[in-house]
Design a protein around this motif. Structure first.
Motif, mmCIF file in Angstrom:
data_model
loop_
_atom_site.group_PDB
_atom_site.id
_atom_site.type_symbol
_atom_site.label_atom_id
_atom_site.label_comp_id
_atom_site.label_asym_id
_atom_site.label_seq_id
_atom_site.Cartn_x
_atom_site.Cartn_y
_atom_site.Cartn_z
ATOM 1 N N GLY A 177 0.790 -1.220 0.000
ATOM 2 C CA GLY A 177 0.000 0.000 0.000
ATOM 3 C C GLY A 177 0.825 1.273 0.000
ATOM 4 O O GLY A 177 0.278 2.363 -0.016
ATOM 5 N N GLY A 178 2.139 1.162 0.015
ATOM 6 C CA GLY A 178 3.002 2.347 -0.012
ATOM 7 C C GLY A 178 3.367 2.711 -1.430
ATOM 8 O O GLY A 178 3.307 1.894 -2.330
ATOM 9 N N GLN A 179 3.736 3.965 -1.645
ATOM 10 C CA GLN A 179 4.098 4.403 -2.988
ATOM 11 C C GLN A 179 5.515 3.962 -3.310
ATOM 12 O O GLN A 179 6.382 3.936 -2.450
ATOM 13 C CB GLN A 179 3.982 5.917 -3.097
ATOM 14 N N GLN A 180 5.747 3.624 -4.573
ATOM 15 C CA GLN A 180 7.065 3.211 -5.030
ATOM 16 C C GLN A 180 7.891 4.456 -5.311
ATOM 17 O O GLN A 180 7.430 5.383 -5.966
ATOM 18 C CB GLN A 180 6.925 2.372 -6.308
ATOM 19 N N PHE A 181 9.130 4.481 -4.820
ATOM 20 C CA PHE A 181 10.026 5.598 -5.075
ATOM 21 C C PHE A 181 11.159 5.137 -5.965
ATOM 22 O O PHE A 181 11.701 4.065 -5.777
ATOM 23 C CB PHE A 181 10.577 6.151 -3.755
ATOM 24 N N CYS A 182 11.508 5.968 -6.948
ATOM 25 C CA CYS A 182 12.554 5.619 -7.910
ATOM 26 C C CYS A 182 13.727 6.583 -7.774
ATOM 27 O O CYS A 182 13.565 7.728 -7.368
ATOM 28 C CB CYS A 182 12.003 5.689 -9.340
ATOM 29 N N THR A 183 14.905 6.100 -8.160
ATOM 30 C CA THR A 183 16.088 6.962 -8.196
ATOM 31 C C THR A 183 15.994 7.886 -9.394
ATOM 32 O O THR A 183 15.155 7.701 -10.275
ATOM 33 C CB THR A 183 17.370 6.112 -8.289
ATOM 34 N N ARG A 184 16.876 8.864 -9.457
ATOM 35 C CA ARG A 184 16.866 9.838 -10.557
ATOM 36 C C ARG A 184 17.890 9.491 -11.636
ATOM 37 O O ARG A 184 18.213 10.344 -12.454
ATOM 38 C CB ARG A 184 17.165 11.241 -10.005
ATOM 39 N N GLU A 185 18.403 8.278 -11.641
ATOM 40 C CA GLU A 185 19.390 7.918 -12.665
ATOM 41 C C GLU A 185 18.759 8.005 -14.058
ATOM 42 O O GLU A 185 17.562 7.767 -14.226
ATOM 43 C CB GLU A 185 19.939 6.514 -12.429
ATOM 44 N N TYR A 186 19.590 8.359 -15.028
ATOM 45 C CA TYR A 186 19.079 8.494 -16.393
ATOM 46 C C TYR A 186 19.599 7.342 -17.241
ATOM 47 O O TYR A 186 20.749 7.322 -17.661
ATOM 48 C CB TYR A 186 19.479 9.831 -17.007
ATOM 49 N N ARG A 187 18.756 6.378 -17.462
ATOM 50 C CA ARG A 187 18.993 5.241 -18.353
ATOM 51 C C ARG A 187 17.688 5.021 -19.079
ATOM 52 O O ARG A 187 16.854 4.214 -18.663
ATOM 53 C CB ARG A 187 19.356 3.987 -17.573
ATOM 54 N N PRO A 188 17.449 5.752 -20.152
ATOM 55 C CA PRO A 188 16.137 5.725 -20.802
ATOM 56 C C PRO A 188 15.719 4.333 -21.261
ATOM 57 O O PRO A 188 16.543 3.526 -21.689
ATOM 58 C CB PRO A 188 16.296 6.674 -21.983
ATOM 59 N N VAL A 189 14.415 4.084 -21.138
ATOM 60 C CA VAL A 189 13.814 2.826 -21.585
ATOM 61 C C VAL A 189 12.523 3.146 -22.316
ATOM 62 O O VAL A 189 11.924 4.202 -22.130
ATOM 63 C CB VAL A 189 13.507 1.879 -20.407
ATOM 64 N N CYS A 190 12.112 2.218 -23.158
ATOM 65 C CA CYS A 190 10.846 2.342 -23.859
ATOM 66 C C CYS A 190 9.849 1.430 -23.154
ATOM 67 O O CYS A 190 10.087 0.235 -23.006
ATOM 68 C CB CYS A 190 11.014 1.913 -25.322
ATOM 69 N N GLY A 191 8.747 2.013 -22.686
ATOM 70 C CA GLY A 191 7.724 1.252 -21.985
ATOM 71 C C GLY A 191 6.461 1.129 -22.819
ATOM 72 O O GLY A 191 6.146 1.997 -23.631
ATOM 73 N N GLN A 192 5.727 0.057 -22.602
ATOM 74 C CA GLN A 192 4.490 -0.172 -23.339
ATOM 75 C C GLN A 192 3.382 -0.558 -22.364
ATOM 76 O O GLN A 192 3.573 -1.349 -21.451
ATOM 77 C CB GLN A 192 4.678 -1.305 -24.343
ATOM 78 N N ARG A 193 2.195 0.033 -22.584
ATOM 79 C CA ARG A 193 0.982 -0.349 -21.861
ATOM 80 C C ARG A 193 -0.125 -0.352 -22.887
ATOM 81 O O ARG A 193 -0.446 0.678 -23.473
ATOM 82 C CB ARG A 193 0.686 0.637 -20.732
ATOM 83 N N GLY A 194 -0.680 -1.544 -23.104
ATOM 84 C CA GLY A 194 -1.657 -1.676 -24.182
ATOM 85 C C GLY A 194 -0.952 -1.402 -25.503
ATOM 86 O O GLY A 194 0.097 -1.939 -25.786
ATOM 87 N N GLY A 195 -1.486 -0.518 -26.318
ATOM 88 C CA GLY A 195 -0.849 -0.155 -27.593
ATOM 89 C C GLY A 195 -0.014 1.108 -27.484
ATOM 90 O O GLY A 195 0.545 1.584 -28.473
ATOM 91 N N GLN A 196 0.099 1.684 -26.307
ATOM 92 C CA GLN A 196 0.806 2.941 -26.104
ATOM 93 C C GLN A 196 2.275 2.707 -25.768
ATOM 94 O O GLN A 196 2.609 1.918 -24.900
ATOM 95 C CB GLN A 196 0.127 3.708 -24.961
ATOM 96 N N LEU A 197 3.174 3.403 -26.499
ATOM 97 C CA LEU A 197 4.607 3.385 -26.221
ATOM 98 C C LEU A 197 5.008 4.738 -25.640
ATOM 99 O O LEU A 197 4.516 5.777 -26.074
ATOM 100 C CB LEU A 197 5.413 3.127 -27.493
ATOM 101 N N ARG A 198 5.933 4.701 -24.681
ATOM 102 C CA ARG A 198 6.361 5.948 -24.051
ATOM 103 C C ARG A 198 7.784 5.789 -23.538
ATOM 104 O O ARG A 198 8.161 4.730 -23.030
ATOM 105 C CB ARG A 198 5.415 6.258 -22.893
ATOM 106 N N THR A 199 8.600 6.841 -23.655
ATOM 107 C CA THR A 199 9.971 6.829 -23.155
ATOM 108 C C THR A 199 9.988 7.314 -21.712
ATOM 109 O O THR A 199 9.369 8.315 -21.372
ATOM 110 C CB THR A 199 10.878 7.734 -24.018
ATOM 111 N N PHE A 200 10.738 6.572 -20.856
ATOM 112 C CA PHE A 200 10.894 6.918 -19.447
ATOM 113 C C PHE A 200 12.372 7.087 -19.132
ATOM 114 O O PHE A 200 13.221 6.489 -19.792
ATOM 115 C CB PHE A 200 10.309 5.813 -18.563
ATOM 116 N N PRO A 201 12.698 7.889 -18.112
ATOM 117 C CA PRO A 201 14.106 8.081 -17.770
ATOM 118 C C PRO A 201 14.792 6.812 -17.262
ATOM 119 O O PRO A 201 15.999 6.662 -17.404
ATOM 120 C CB PRO A 201 14.093 9.144 -16.671
ATOM 121 N N ASN A 202 14.043 5.885 -16.667
ATOM 122 C CA ASN A 202 14.624 4.611 -16.228
ATOM 123 C C ASN A 202 13.512 3.569 -16.073
ATOM 124 O O ASN A 202 12.323 3.896 -16.136
ATOM 125 C CB ASN A 202 15.440 4.764 -14.932
ATOM 126 N N ALA A 203 13.901 2.323 -15.858
ATOM 127 C CA ALA A 203 12.935 1.222 -15.784
ATOM 128 C C ALA A 203 12.012 1.351 -14.582
ATOM 129 O O ALA A 203 10.832 0.997 -14.660
ATOM 130 C CB ALA A 203 13.679 -0.111 -15.733
#
Length: 136
Positions: free
Chosen positions: A94-120
């Motif tokens: 039930g807690g929120q996930q926290f991510c680091t600020r490292e920059y290692r871009p990845v391509c993510g997909q949800r359904g038919g939508q593609l989007r670039t994120f700074p990291n996984a």
């Protein structure tokens, strides 16, 4: 003490009879080989204690394990690296996930939508599955 020939002959005849009686009374109990040891399963027999969490599934149940070896030893199939999280960036507790600020871009997909994120982690937090390293 006098030893007569007849006395020695009586004792000499008694000893073999005593030996035969002693051998006849000996009982040997053979309980067989005993229970068979468990057969080794398909998974590893022992795991290291390194912490490299993975999310694994067995049937409809998801569970986070300390490492892939422990998940496989428990009979789970690994879904992805990292702890299991619910959709929308909230973890199973039930807690929120926290991510680091490292920059290692990845391509993510949800359904038919593609989007670039700074990291996984950021992609996972947004409910996207990483499909490629680098921008889309």
């Amino acid at each position: 003490m006098r030893f007569s020939a007849s006395r020695i002959a009586r004792r000499a005849g008694f000893l073999p009879l005593l030996a035969v009686v002693a051998v006849a009374c000996t009982v040997v109990v053979d309980e067989g080989p005993g229970p068979r040891p468990p057969r080794p399963g398909p998974g590893p027999q022992f795991c290291t204690r390194e912490y490299d969490p993975v999310c694994a599934r067995r049937g409809g149940e998801r569970q986070t394990f300390a490492n892939a070896c422990m998940a496989e030893a428990a009979g789970y199939r690994i879904i992805r690296g990292g702890a299991c999280r619910a959709e929308g960036g909230w973890d199973d507790e039930g807690g929120q996930q926290f991510c680091t600020r490292e920059y290692r871009p990845v391509c993510g997909q949800r359904g038919g939508q593609l989007r670039t994120f700074p990291n996984a982690c950021e992609a996972d937090s947004a409910g996207f599955r990483v499909v490629d390293r680098g921008p889309c």
